[in-house]
Design an enzyme around this catalytic site. Structure first.
Site, mmCIF file in Angstrom:
data_model
loop_
_atom_site.group_PDB
_atom_site.id
_atom_site.type_symbol
_atom_site.label_atom_id
_atom_site.label_comp_id
_atom_site.label_asym_id
_atom_site.label_seq_id
_atom_site.Cartn_x
_atom_site.Cartn_y
_atom_site.Cartn_z
ATOM 1 N N LYS A 1 0.970 -1.029 0.161
ATOM 2 C CA LYS A 1 0.104 0.067 -0.044
ATOM 3 C C LYS A 1 0.931 1.290 -0.123
ATOM 4 C CE LYS A 1 -4.340 1.264 1.900
ATOM 5 N NZ LYS A 1 -5.254 1.018 3.378
ATOM 6 N N LYS B 1 -1.950 13.943 -1.583
ATOM 7 C CA LYS B 1 -1.131 13.612 -0.346
ATOM 8 C C LYS B 1 -0.491 12.332 -0.885
ATOM 9 C CE LYS B 1 -4.812 11.936 2.669
ATOM 10 N NZ LYS B 1 -4.095 10.611 2.900
ATOM 11 N N LYS C 1 -8.758 9.825 4.676
ATOM 12 C CA LYS C 1 -8.420 8.798 3.854
ATOM 13 C C LYS C 1 -7.017 8.168 4.717
ATOM 14 C CE LYS C 1 -10.950 9.681 0.519
ATOM 15 N NZ LYS C 1 -12.028 10.557 0.997
ATOM 16 N N ASP C 2 -6.756 6.921 4.110
ATOM 17 C CA ASP C 2 -5.527 6.040 4.781
ATOM 18 C C ASP C 2 -4.149 6.940 4.396
ATOM 19 O OD1 ASP C 2 -7.356 4.280 5.147
ATOM 20 O OD2 ASP C 2 -6.531 2.922 3.785
ATOM 21 N N LYS C 3 -3.241 6.816 5.370
ATOM 22 C CA LYS C 3 -2.038 7.183 5.252
ATOM 23 C C LYS C 3 -1.262 6.789 4.246
ATOM 24 C CE LYS C 3 2.180 8.158 7.832
ATOM 25 N NZ LYS C 3 2.851 7.976 9.059
#
Length: 372
Positions: free
Chosen positions: A27, A55, A84-86
């Protein structure tokens, strides 16, 4: 959930039956890309400035802190449609008061870019998005596994997927729902946002357990005889016959809560035959319970019995939660894929309505738990 078994971290059932597929997934910002799709067009006028940002390997909160430090905008004055996910590369929209526009003219950061800006009448709020499109690159995929992936994707495109909450909901160790339960039992916590998040994790865990029970029922209805279904679920011959008649994978139940798909009001399933037609046409779908006082109540029959089996020990805390309903069964949209045999890369793209997790879809595809 039997609260006596609350220390057991739950792993939901898959709806498809294939064996696990060998593929490598990381990811990162090259192999996992999320693009937020707004709920409405921005008007071009108003007192709020909409920032379209990209980002990379930053959480939404980390991105907000960076912007806050360089612009002077207080954290509470930022608006956003969803967290949102990192990990990965994310394109999403934020809002700030327009008076801060000049402070961003020289903004620069290696992991965060402002791509374009718009003006609008209102601040962005949670839920102000249609959904998200995803790009996922799998690596080290051999031709035989690529063929399996293609078949799985065709099956998912046809039948839909179980709309579980993803692992992100449950914290690093997958067990923050336990802290939510402790808060409901009376443990004090000053941080209101964290308190609400942990309680929602408890609700989400119960939702996943109930949805998994429904996936199990759907498998049993396909694989077992009417007589066996009678014994397992203590239902009438007519109910067993109705289950066996349903050709689609996810079985609907009379008396359960349905909702107009993909957005719409809840209602009870009273005429099963009529609602099955609308379900197959993707006009409606089944709604699972996020326990609380404001959640639409299930009617009767097997749906209520299965719900009680999962939620009975949580009823004493019901008054402490607002509750709602969430779609249990959803569909991939705009699905496409491609395989590069030379690089052994398999790329997948799809769109999900808001509230659904791409990682849940990927777990169903690979039949592997994430993160690994």
């Amino acid at each position: 959930m039997n609260l006596a078994e609350e220390n057991t971290i739950f792993k939901p059932l898959y709806s498809l039956k294939h064996s696990s597929i060998n593929a490598y997934f990381s990811k990162n910002s090259d192999d996992f890309v999320v693009r937020e799709r707004p709920l409405y067009e921005f008007s071009g006028k108003g007192e709020h400035l909409i920032l379209h940002i990209n980002k990379k390997d930053l959480s939404t909160n980390e991105a907000l802190k960076i912007l806050s430090e360089q612009s002077g905008v207080k954290m509470r004055d930022f608006g956003y449609a969803g967290l949102k996910d990192k990990q990965g590369s994310t394109f999403q929209y934020l809002s700030i008061p327009k008076k801060f526009e000049s402070f961003l003219s020289n903004f620069s950061h290696s992991k965060l870019k402002i791509l374009e800006t718009f003006t609008h009448e209102n601040k962005l709020r949670i839920g102000h998005l249609k959904g998200n499109s995803f790009f996922i690159r799998l690596k080290k995929v051999m031709p035989s596994d690529a063929l399996k992936l293609e078949q799985v994707l065709m099956n998912l495109d046809k039948q839909g997927f179980a709309n579980y909450f993803g692992y992100q909901r449950f914290g690093k160790f997958g067990d923050n729902y336990k802290e939510g339960l402790e808060i409901l039992r009376g443990k004090k916590m000053k941080n209101i946002k964290m308190k609400e998040f942990l309680i929602s994790a408890f609700q989400s865990d119960l939702f996943n357990r109930y949805l998994s029970k429904r996936v199990e029922l759907s498998h049993f209805a396909n694989d077992f005889s009417e007589k066996e279904l009678l014994q397992i679920y203590k239902i009438s011959k007519e109910e067993a016959k109705e289950l066996k008649k349903q050709e689609q994978f996810f079985k609907l139940l009379k008396g359960e809560v349905l909702g107009h798909y993909p957005f719409g009001k809840c209602f009870l399933c009273e005429d099963l035959s009529a609602e099955l037609e609308r379900f197959r046409a993707r006009d409606i779908s089944a709604m699972g319970l996020l326990i609380g006082t404001k959640a639409y109540e299930t009617g009767e029959g097997l749906a209520l019995n299965l719900e009680n089996e999962i939620f009975k020990d949580a009823l004493e805390f019901k008054a402490k939660m607002q509750g709602s309903r969430r779609f249990m069964w959803r569909y991939l949209e705009e699905l496409k894929w491609r395989y590069d045999e030379e690089k052994a890369h398999f790329c997948i793209e799809f769109f999900l309505q808001k509230g659904s997790y791409a990682t849940v879809v990927l777990e169903e595809i690979l039949h592997k738990n994430l993160p690994e």
